[in-house]
Design a protein around this motif. Structure first.
Motif, short mmCIF file in Angstrom:
data_model
loop_
_atom_site.label_atom_id
_atom_site.label_comp_id
_atom_site.label_asym_id
_atom_site.label_seq_id
_atom_site.Cartn_x
_atom_site.Cartn_y
_atom_site.Cartn_z
N MET A 156 16.46 -42.10 -0.42
CA MET A 156 16.24 -42.66 0.88
C MET A 156 15.58 -43.87 0.80
SD MET A 156 17.99 -40.81 3.04
CE MET A 156 17.38 -41.21 4.59
N GLU A 180 22.49 -44.45 3.77
CA GLU A 180 23.42 -44.89 4.86
C GLU A 180 24.23 -43.45 5.68
OE1 GLU A 180 27.24 -47.79 6.49
OE2 GLU A 180 26.29 -47.56 4.29
N PHE A 230 23.72 -40.48 5.08
CA PHE A 230 22.79 -39.38 5.58
C PHE A 230 22.35 -39.84 6.92
CE2 PHE A 230 18.83 -37.36 6.39
CZ PHE A 230 19.05 -35.90 5.85
N LYS A 254 23.77 -41.58 9.18
CA LYS A 254 24.94 -41.53 10.20
C LYS A 254 24.95 -40.08 10.54
CE LYS A 254 27.49 -45.51 10.12
NZ LYS A 254 28.36 -46.16 9.23
N GLN A 255 24.97 -39.21 9.49
CA GLN A 255 25.27 -37.77 9.78
C GLN A 255 24.10 -37.19 10.83
OE1 GLN A 255 26.31 -34.71 7.33
NE2 GLN A 255 27.54 -36.07 6.03
N ALA A 256 22.73 -37.81 10.19
CA ALA A 256 21.73 -37.44 11.09
C ALA A 256 21.60 -37.79 12.48
CB ALA A 256 20.40 -37.44 10.13
N GLU A 257 22.06 -39.14 12.93
CA GLU A 257 22.02 -39.55 13.88
C GLU A 257 21.95 -38.85 14.97
OE1 GLU A 257 24.51 -43.07 16.15
OE2 GLU A 257 23.78 -43.65 14.01
N ASN A 258 23.10 -38.06 15.07
CA ASN A 258 23.40 -37.35 15.96
C ASN A 258 22.49 -36.05 16.38
OD1 ASN A 258 25.26 -38.37 17.83
ND2 ASN A 258 26.88 -38.13 16.19
N TYR A 259 21.90 -35.69 15.47
CA TYR A 259 20.75 -34.59 15.43
C TYR A 259 19.41 -34.99 15.86
CZ TYR A 259 24.25 -31.17 13.64
OH TYR A 259 25.39 -30.57 13.35
N LYS A 260 19.23 -36.17 15.86
CA LYS A 260 17.91 -36.52 16.30
C LYS A 260 17.48 -36.26 17.78
CE LYS A 260 18.44 -40.84 13.72
NZ LYS A 260 18.89 -42.08 13.92
N LEU A 261 16.22 -35.93 17.87
CA LEU A 261 15.90 -35.46 18.99
C LEU A 261 15.73 -36.41 20.05
CD1 LEU A 261 13.32 -32.59 18.28
CD2 LEU A 261 15.73 -32.40 19.03
N LYS A 314 12.79 -41.91 17.29
CA LYS A 314 12.18 -41.56 16.35
C LYS A 314 12.84 -41.65 15.07
CE LYS A 314 10.01 -37.20 15.46
NZ LYS A 314 10.00 -35.72 15.34
N GLU A 353 11.48 -46.52 7.66
CA GLU A 353 10.98 -46.11 6.33
C GLU A 353 9.90 -46.56 6.06
OE1 GLU A 353 14.60 -43.65 5.28
OE2 GLU A 353 14.52 -45.72 6.45
N ARG A 370 27.70 -33.58 21.11
CA ARG A 370 26.73 -33.96 21.65
C ARG A 370 27.16 -35.27 22.65
NH1 ARG A 370 21.13 -35.94 19.02
NH2 ARG A 370 20.13 -36.85 20.81
N PHE A 379 21.95 -25.54 18.12
CA PHE A 379 21.69 -27.00 17.97
C PHE A 379 20.61 -27.41 16.77
CE2 PHE A 379 20.40 -31.18 18.13
CZ PHE A 379 21.59 -31.88 18.42
N TYR A 383 18.11 -31.68 8.88
CA TYR A 383 17.94 -33.36 9.16
C TYR A 383 16.67 -33.55 9.71
CZ TYR A 383 23.01 -33.55 8.15
OH TYR A 383 24.23 -33.38 7.66
#
Lengths: 621, 614
Positions: free
Chosen positions: A593, A601, A603, A605-612, A616, A621, B566, B599, B606
């Motif tokens: 990372m 990159e 990671f 992209k995949q994480a993006e949609n899970y961000k609260l 944040k 970094e 989402r 969710f 992540y």
């Protein structure tokens, strides 16, 4: 009297294969099959042919010769009558004895052996099949041969036996009937052998029929395919929505039209040849011989009426037998071709051979400059891979589809050998190690894992089950999360999976099946666990639990897992990120990372949609 | 692929009247499709029947002539000559009829029959596929239509042939000597019934062996199919399989020996008849000959045609025996043709999409489990909305899409399209309004263009452009550039050697391109990206959703990857067939219910990382 008892003749239509094979090879292949049968049961082989020989001889004396004998007796007047009845009595007695003997053979002796013969042939192939390397499955030419030889191998071997049998029958009948004709009038042989000339026409017809069938094959395939799309459940939804069914109907119509044209193109030639053959046989041969015989009897007076009748009967059957015999020679050739496939497979020497060195106690696995290409592929699947897998390490193998992750695992398991470079375990090349012992170190679940129609326990253990294994199996199922389902099954861990041939068998859903497959690694005391896409069919809760169990189980063991979901990579000691068959990035998740490369990159992209919340994390970094 | 369907075939008995009426119906059906066919079939049967009889009668006449003291060669040659002419005519007809005319006609018959069957098949309700009893019959009817029609018509021709031939021969003989004709007839009939009894026993034996053969062929397959090859090499499962095989072989041998023993007495009896009767008939004829009651020709004819008559009658009965089976088949065929679909088209023309409303919809599959898959569902989709349906496997999401497409009708409640019950709309037109990608979509063995258009492809420049554009929108552009014949590339190797087999992810993109190829106002996507890798999934979801909303299209999509859903304007969470939660992502997260739980679980890994980094 033309249709004697001869039920065992089985005629199967086979597609012609156009491959050349030497006469010597035909003999060798035939001998090969005979040897297998001889080894399984000499009694069967001998009595089988004895049956035919006896039948053929007896048939001659009960049919053709009987008639002649009776007619001669008739012309002898009253002295012949006794002779005639003695002959009838003797033939009747012989027939009875022979048929009873055959009944005994067929129903009480042969059934003991037939299935054994099948088994011996198949087991010969099974044994080989386990040893052939995986690469053979990707070589279409080899694989075709392989499947061909495995499917209906018994039928093909038996075809050899049947053909020899038919030839024996034809041969004996030819000799007996021929000798009789010859003794009556040698000139009759002209009529009997006339069909050999017709052989030319018949070859022409075969060629036409063959060509016709060959051209018809793709048309039939099309028609059958369209038919399937209309009635199979898997197509049903789409055939009802949209207009694809119209496209399918058009395809079908086109196929029928080309079939119609094919018939128009070949029908006349085919029919013409058939006409010539039939006329040659029935009119020229049989009626010709008849005319000649009648001439001899009536005009010349050189022939008895009994002989005249014999001719009427025999000329037709001799010419028929001759035609058969020629066809049977061709069958021999065809059978040998099928056997050729089988022998090629049996004689095949696996390229991937086991070594002899014992397994080193400890030691890391090292990939040194490993290249690998699948046979026939233009681009290599792996190139220049250098990698050390340390004992007890938890490795995540990640990358996009086709980046070489699964291939790497296959090489690690020595399902393939590298095209270039070497893989070592504790300095010893894998090629020199005992293959079974080497593979036994691993517990693997493949992405496209397969469950067998065996009991759950056997599917988990992947080896024969003994009662001592019960605890192991249950424990493993609990860890993989399948226990809940399995314990509810009618026979618990002894339930047969799939309904393939057990009506009480259980069909598992994708997720459940995966859990059972995963139990394999918990049941197997392996030093290294490899899991390919372990969670693709699992829902999030099951996935979460599985990972926890995997990590507990793998404490002290090596764990390699391949996953699309990068979230799991976070749990590993080391991430290996692959791209186009190379190791692009390698290191702990954190390090990668920080390097901010391709892995980071992907990671993000995949994480993006899970961000609260969008602010944040992210790029900071 | 599927298991045996024929086992219970002969359990159903049919009365002779039924068999006859079914046979007649099928015959009429064939005549309807091909008016000239029955005529030639009968002609062929009669002609060959006469020819067969003529051979026997010819022998008798010839030898009777020969036996006369004042015989002239010319008259004998004439008999032979007439025979030759007869042969030439018959064989000429035979060659023309079987190699040309019949094949052509049969080809037409199959085509016409299939076309009607297909039309019918397409109109069948999807629910029929869930009824195993109907489905088995249906597959059977479809699969066998060609062959059975052939078997029947050809069978009738042959039966006529056997009847004509055996009657002619036997009655000719009866004019010479009734007793011998009777004996020959009795011999043939006796052999037949004994043969039937033996056949039955063999059949029973084979039936008993069936399960074991199935097991063995399963083991055989495991050794040559590629899909288990890796497991066979990394584990010792092959030992289990071979052990199972061995055990099975022993069992098979035992079963076979047991059944063969039962057959033995019958077979001995058969042998007795088969060896004693012909010789006895020969002996009796000989006696008649000596006593001068039968002429020489008669004797020769009797002995030579003994086996022929036996064969003719045996074969005749064998064919008649098959009729009940064919009649049963035909019954299935008729049931299928007469079955009326429950889902019927309405008569209103559907307008442009405005809204879709579920009004208290409940649904249970008509066959199998009686449990409701959906219960009391109420929701509304407005034009331009992006709606996500989420929930665990088996929650009823896919069923819901099938209801929207009217592949099934609800058990209760209504679905309204622009405020009108979808049952009142024209079915085809309604379905054409909606673009759908199913989870288990199929790639057809057709060109890429046909697969994308989901219908015939006219090859026009404009159409090709449209296809290319759709493919590009489904992110298939890169792959398309690599294909040898572009949009004309044949997919699958089903019947094209250089056809292309697409990977799972590629196939999915092609399936998705279907919804871009036509200006659908409503799009339904079931798990659109399950076979794609994360990168491709990410791109695709953005393209689809952004592309769709720019055009003002409405999208309903199903996924269990919550990162994708989402993006939706509204999310509906299904649990056990009920609509459990609904709202936007933020609303549902704030609710703190099931959605939040799911969710959070998926996101956990992540998020941990982010927390670390923060």
């Amino acid at each position: 009297m033309s249709s004697p008892k001869k039920e065992k003749k089985k005629e199967k239509k086979k597609k012609n294969k156009e491959e050349a094979i030497s006469t010597r090879r035909v003999f060798a292949n035939t001998a090969f099959v005979l040897k297998i049968l001889w080894k399984t049961s000499p009694v069967y082989l001998v009595t089988y042919y004895l049956w035919t020989i006896g039948n053929a001889i007896l048939n001659f004396f009960t049919n053709t010769y009987l008639l002649r004998y009776l007619l001669n007796c008739y012309s002898d007047g009253s002295s012949g009558i006794t002779k005639a009845f003695i002959y009838l009595g003797v033939v009747l007695g012989l027939n009875l004895i022979w048929y009873f003997f055959i009944d005994y053979l067929r129903l009480l002796v042969h059934p003991k052996y037939t299935q054994r013969i099948v088994a011996n042939i198949e087991e010969l192939l099974f044994d080989k099949a386990g040893k052939v390397e995986l690469a053979c499955y990707e070589d279409p030419a080899f694989y075709d041969k392989y499947v061909r030889s495995m499917t209906d191998c018994y039928g093909k071997c038996m075809n050899v036996i049947y053909t020899i049998d038919n030839m024996l029958w034809s041969f004996i009948s030819l000799v007996t009937n021929g000798a009789l004709l010859f003794s009556i009038d040698a000139r009759l042989m002209i009529f009997a052998f006339f069909p050999l000339l017709l052989g030319l026409v018949s070859r022409k017809r075969n060629k036409i029929v063959h060509e016709f069938d060959r051209k018809r094959d793709p048309i039939d395939r099309k028609i059958n395919y369209v038919q399937r799309t209309f009635y199979l459940a898997e197509y049903a939804k789409e055939m009802r929505l949209g207009g694809i069914w119209r496209a399918m109907l058009e395809k079908q119509k086109a196929a029928w039209l080309s079939y119609k044209k094919l018939i128009a193109d070949y029908g006349w030639a085919k029919g013409g040849c058939k006409f010539l053959l039939n006329i040659g046989q029935e009119v020229v041969c049989v009626l010709g011989a008849m005319l000649y015989a009648v001439y001899c009897t009536v005009v010349q007076g050189s022939m008895s009426m009994a002989d005249c009748l014999v001719i009427l009967q025999s000329v037709g059957s001799i010419s028929g037998l001759l035609t058969d015999f020629v066809a049977q020679l061709a069958d021999c050739h065809k059978n040998a071709l099928y056997i050729e496939d089988m022998r090629y497979f049996i004689d095949y020497d696996p390229a991937l051979k086991s070594g002899t060195e014992p397994l080193p106690e400890e030691g890391n696995i090292r990939f040194c400059n490993v290249d690998f290409s699948y046979a026939g592929a233009e681009t290599p699947s792996l190139s220049g891979v250098n990698l050390t897998i340390r004992r007890g390490e938890k490795i995540a193998l990640v990358g996009r589809n086709g980046s070489g992750k699964s291939t790497l695992v296959k090489l690690l398991l020595r399902l393939y050998d590298p095209t270039a470079g070497e893989i070592l375990q504790a300095q010893t090349p894998l090629k020199t190690l005992d293959l079974d012992a080497y593979r036994a170190q691993y517990g693997v679940v493949f992405q496209d894992f397969k469950l067998f129609s065996l009991s759950v326990a056997e599917n988990v253990l992947m080896r024969p089950y003994t009662e001592a294994d019960e605890a192991t199996v249950v424990e493993a199922l609990k860890k993989s999360g399948a226990w809940e389902k399995v314990s509810a099954m009618p026979h618990g861990i002894h339930t047969i999976l799939t309904r393939e041939f057990d009506d009480e068998g259980v069909n598992l859903s994708g997720g459940e099946a995966q859990k059972v497959a995963l139990a394999r690694i918990f049941a197997h005391p392996s030093a290294c666990i490899i899991v390919d896409e372990p969670s693709s069919a699992l829902d999030p809760i099951a996935e979460y639990q599985l990972f926890e169990n995997l990590l507990t189980e793998a404490a002290g063991k090596t764990l390699i897992f391949i996953s699309h979901r990068l979230s799991s990579a976070v749990l590993s000691d080391r991430v290996i990120y692959m791209e186009n068959g190379r190791i692009a990035e390698e290191g702990a998740h954190r390090t990668l990372m920080e390097q901010n490369g391709a892995y980071a990159e992907l990671f993000r992209k995949q994480a993006e949609n899970y961000k609260l919340t969008p602010q944040k994390g992210g790029e900071a970094e | 692929m599927k298991k045996d369907k024929k086992e219970d075939k002969d359990k159903v008995k049919q009365s002779p009247a039924k068999v006859f009426s079914n046979g007649w119906k099928m015959f009429r059906l064939v005549a309807k499709y091909l008016p000239s066919y029955p005529f030639f079939m009968v002609l062929d049967g009669v002609l060959w029947g006469l020819l067969n009889a003529a051979v026997a009668i010819f022998t008798i006449r010839l030898f009777n002539e020969l036996d006369k003291s004042d015989v002239s060669f010319a008259s004998l040659a004439l008999v032979i000559g007439i025979m030759a002419v007869f042969y030439v005519i018959a064989y000429f007809f035979d060659a023309w009829y079987w190699d040309y005319y019949n094949t052509t006609l049969f080809q037409k018959l199959q085509y016409r029959m299939q076309k009607d069957l297909y039309e019918k098949a397409r109109s069948m309700d999807l629910a029929c596929y869930d009824d195993p009893a109907f489905y088995n019959d249906y597959v059977f009817a479809m699969d066998q239509a060609r062959n059975k029609a052939w078997e029947l018509t050809e069978g009738i021709g042959k039966i006529i042939n056997r009847l004509v031939a055996s009657t002619a021969i036997l009655s000719y003989m009866a004019t010479m000597n009734g007793w011998i004709a009777l004996m020959i007839f009795a011999f043939a009939v006796l052999s037949f019934f004994l043969g039937v009894a033996i056949d039955k026993l063999y059949y029973k034996g084979n039936l008993a062996e069936q399960p074991m053969h199935r097991k063995n062929s399963y083991v055989n397959r495991q050794f040559h199919l590629a899909d288990g090859a890796k497991e066979m090499r990394t584990g010792r499962i092959s030992e289990n399989l071979v052990a199972m095989y061995e055990e099975n072989v022993d069992e098979l041998v035992k079963t076979r020996v047991k059944f063969r023993k039962k057959i033995l007495p019958f077979d001995v009896f058969w042998s007795l008849i088969d060896s004693v009767l012909p010789i006895a008939i020969g002996a009796v004829s000989f006696l008649f000959l000596i006593r001068g009651e039968v002429a020489l020709g008669g004797f020769a004819g009797m002995v030579t045609s003994l086996w022929q008559v036996r064969w003719l009658i045996y074969n005749l009965m064998e064919r008649l025996k098959k009729f009940p089976e064919q009649s049963l088949y035909f019954e299935k065929y008729l049931t299928f043709l007469n079955k009326e679909p429950a889902i019927r088209s309405g008569d209103k023309e559907p307008g442009e999409f405005e809204s879709l409303v579920f009004e208290d919809v409940s649904f249970a599959y008509p066959f199998g489990e009686e449990k409701e898959v959906l219960s009391h569902i109420n929701f509304r989709v407005e034009k331009g909305e992006r709606v996500a349906l989420v929930g665990y496997n088996g929650a009823g999401k896919t069923t819901l899409t099938k209801l929207i497409m009217r592949l099934y009708d609800p058990s209760s409640g209504r679905i309204l399209y622009n405020g009108e019950d979808i049952r009142t709309l024209k079915l085809e037109a309604y379905r054409e309004k909606i673009g759908t990608v199913f989870q288990d979509f199929k790639i057809f063995a057709a060109s890429l263009a046909e697969n994308v258009l989901h219908g015939p492809y006219d090859g026009e420049e404009a159409t090709a452009e449209r296809v290319k554009e759709a493919l590009a929108q489904a992110t298939f552009g890169e792959e398309l550039a690599k294909l040898p014949h572009g949009v004309d590339t044949e997919l699958t190797k089903e019947f094209c050697e250089d056809g292309v087999n697409l990977s799972g992810g590629e196939s999915q993109k092609v399936a998705i391109a279907r919804i871009f190829a036509k200006p659908y106002e409503l799009i339904i996507m079931d798990e659109p990206s399950s076979a794609l890798d994360p990168m491709a999934e990410y791109q695709l979801n953005h393209t689809i959703l952004d592309g769709a909303s720019q055009d003002g299209r409405t999208v309903i999509f199903i996924s269990h990857r919550l990162s994708t859903t989402r993006m939706a304007d509204r999310i509906y969470l299904f649990a056990n067939g009920c609509l459990a939660e609904q709202g936007s992502h933020e609303e549902l997260m704030a609710l703190g219910g099931k959605y939040d739980e799911m969710f959070t679980l998926q996101a956990e890994k992540y998020r941990d990382k982010e927390a670390d980094e923060a």
